[in-house]
Enzyme design. Structure first.
Site, short mmCIF file in Angstrom:
data_model
loop_
_atom_site.label_atom_id
_atom_site.label_comp_id
_atom_site.label_asym_id
_atom_site.label_seq_id
_atom_site.Cartn_x
_atom_site.Cartn_y
_atom_site.Cartn_z
N THR A 1 2.18 22.01 -8.52
CA THR A 1 3.22 20.97 -8.52
C THR A 1 3.43 20.39 -9.92
O THR A 1 4.47 19.78 -10.17
CB THR A 1 2.90 19.81 -7.54
OG1 THR A 1 1.67 19.20 -7.93
CG2 THR A 1 2.77 20.32 -6.11
N TYR B 1 -2.57 15.14 4.97
CA TYR B 1 -2.68 14.61 3.60
C TYR B 1 -3.56 13.35 3.57
O TYR B 1 -4.48 13.24 2.76
CB TYR B 1 -1.28 14.29 3.05
CG TYR B 1 -1.32 13.56 1.74
CD1 TYR B 1 -1.59 14.23 0.56
CD2 TYR B 1 -1.08 12.19 1.67
CE1 TYR B 1 -1.64 13.56 -0.66
CE2 TYR B 1 -1.13 11.50 0.47
CZ TYR B 1 -1.40 12.19 -0.69
OH TYR B 1 -1.46 11.53 -1.89
C1 UD1 Z 1 2.49 8.58 1.12
C2 UD1 Z 1 1.43 7.54 0.79
C3 UD1 Z 1 1.22 7.45 -0.71
C4 UD1 Z 1 1.02 8.84 -1.28
C5 UD1 Z 1 2.23 9.68 -0.97
C6 UD1 Z 1 2.16 11.08 -1.52
C7 UD1 Z 1 1.61 5.92 2.59
C8 UD1 Z 1 1.89 4.52 2.97
N1 UD1 Z 1 1.81 6.24 1.31
O1 UD1 Z 1 3.69 8.11 0.73
O2 UD1 Z 1 0.10 6.66 -0.98
O3 UD1 Z 1 0.79 8.79 -2.63
O4 UD1 Z 1 2.29 9.80 0.43
O5 UD1 Z 1 3.37 11.70 -1.33
O6 UD1 Z 1 1.18 6.71 3.41
N2 UD1 Z 1 11.88 8.73 2.97
C9 UD1 Z 1 13.23 8.60 3.24
N3 UD1 Z 1 14.08 9.49 2.65
C10 UD1 Z 1 13.66 10.48 1.81
C11 UD1 Z 1 12.28 10.60 1.56
C12 UD1 Z 1 11.42 9.68 2.14
O7 UD1 Z 1 13.65 7.74 4.01
O8 UD1 Z 1 14.49 11.25 1.32
C13 UD1 Z 1 10.96 7.74 3.57
C14 UD1 Z 1 9.73 8.34 4.22
O9 UD1 Z 1 9.98 8.70 5.56
C15 UD1 Z 1 8.75 7.17 4.09
C16 UD1 Z 1 9.17 6.50 2.77
O10 UD1 Z 1 10.49 6.94 2.52
O11 UD1 Z 1 8.92 6.26 5.16
C17 UD1 Z 1 8.31 6.90 1.59
O12 UD1 Z 1 8.17 8.32 1.60
P1 UD1 Z 1 7.45 9.09 0.39
O13 UD1 Z 1 8.01 8.67 -0.90
O14 UD1 Z 1 7.44 10.53 0.75
O15 UD1 Z 1 5.98 8.53 0.42
P2 UD1 Z 1 4.97 8.17 1.65
O16 UD1 Z 1 4.94 9.26 2.62
O17 UD1 Z 1 5.16 6.76 2.08
#
Ligand code: UD1
Length: 327
Positions: free
Chosen positions: A47, A153
């Protein structure tokens, strides 16, 4: 021999940054190089991207996969401090391919710990994840709360931090876990559907595409600008009295996805509306850090606010992001 050995010592790198060609790793590398430390990077480039280290002078770069113990041994050889940032950092990618992410997030981490122990490394700082808390009822999330991983993860990041603490207890290797909360900033790669949400929203808005919000957008995150994380990790690499501990590194705030979208839309000056889609499997509802421990043990205070971080990230994306990222 005396002079040669002395010279070799002087030029030996001190910090190993695993995943140093990745988003957070490359910020750590730049901060260390700027303050004059010697740095070695190991990165599989699964990555990570070489271009994340463009313009950084004097870094020793090893391309290799830490899931291979010999790569880990070669990488830690001669190092004092290991900042273990290498991972496949995505909840949905781990749901889709748990074996691939297990290898990167657990096998490689165990190899780094074994290699560090055997090589006499002084301290390993491990990049933990807020995902370990899962949907724990109370907010903000404090380090002693029960964990509840909701995705491969999250489980993998938790297992590796427990391995780190166990290495401290069993073998006396100094380890510290810094639990990150949704880190964002320049060089976060928006080119994969698994990318962090802020990078995806910014690239969509700037390019006139409709961003997707998974769920109702009411879920919240403690979005943390990367400079704050760099500060926390560098403090954790030196502080006394932290070995074997887990420490949240975040801002202590909480912003919903809908609020994030509105703020970015205003900053970009766009009138696009989001498209709502089904909630992602393994998604946490609310995430907010209690940063008392970081304040107390590390003297940490977040230096860059959420809004300022968004401005800096947007500016980078508009002005400096390589064409490969903007395309
Ligand atoms: C999670 C972890 C974080 C970790 C990361 C690695 C939690 C609270 N956080 O982040 O510590 O470093 O994984 O990737 O578990 N979303 C949208 N639209 C998009 C993409 C994402 O709505 O296009 C939403 C997701 O569904 C989520 C939020 O945005 O609810 C954040 O997503 P993302 O940035 O992927 O990170 P997490 O999964 O929260």
């Amino acid at each position: 021999m005396g002079v040669g050995l002395h010279d070799t010592f002087k030029t030996m790198p001190k910090y190993l940054v695993t995943g140093g060609a990745g988003f957070i790793g490359s910020h750590l590398v730049r901060a260390l190089v700027e303050r004059g430390d010697r740095v070695r990077v190991v990165d599989s480039l699964i990555t990570g991207k070489r271009r994340n280290l463009d313009g950084v002078e004097g870094v020793e770069f090893i391309e290799g996969d830490l899931a291979d113990l010999e790569v880990a041994r070669g990488a830690v050889d001669g190092m004092e401090i290991v900042l273990h940032q290498a991972a496949i950092p995505s909840v949905p990618r781990s749901v889709k391919n748990p074996i691939e992410s297990n290898r990167a997030n657990i096998d490689a981490s165990l190899n780094v710990l074994v290699a560090a122990r055997d090589a006499g490394v002084r301290r390993v700082v491990y990049a933990g994840s807020s995902s370990a808390y899962g949907n724990a009822a109370a907010l903000p999330k404090q380090e002693d709360m029960a964990t509840g991983p909701l995705s491969p993860y999250a489980l993998q990041k938790l297992v590796a931090e427990q391995y780190a603490a166990m290495f401290t207890r069993l073998y006396g290797l100094e380890t510290v876990t810094t639990r990150y909360f949704n880190v964002f900033g320049p060089r976060q790669d928006p080119s994969s559907p698994y990318s962090g949400v802020i990078s995806l929203f910014i690239s969509a808005l700037v390019e006139g595409r409709q961003p997707v919000i998974y769920g109702d957008g009411g879920q919240t995150r403690d979005f943390t600008y990367v400079a704050n994380v760099v500060d926390g990790v560098l403090r954790a690499s030196q502080a006394d009295g932290v070995s074997g501990k887990v420490i949240n590194v975040a801002t202590g705030g909480r912003v919903s996805l809908n609020e994030l979208f509105q703020t970015l839309r205003d900053l970009v000056g766009s009138d696009l509306e989001p498209r709502y889609a089904e909630t992602r499997a393994g998604d946490v509802r609310d995430s907010q850090a209690d940063i008392t421990r970081a304040r107390t043990l590390l003297g940490f205070t977040p230096q860059v606010s959420f809004e300022e971080g968004l401005r800096r990230t947007l500016a980078w994306y508009q002005e400096e992001a390589p064409a490969a990222v903007r395309a």
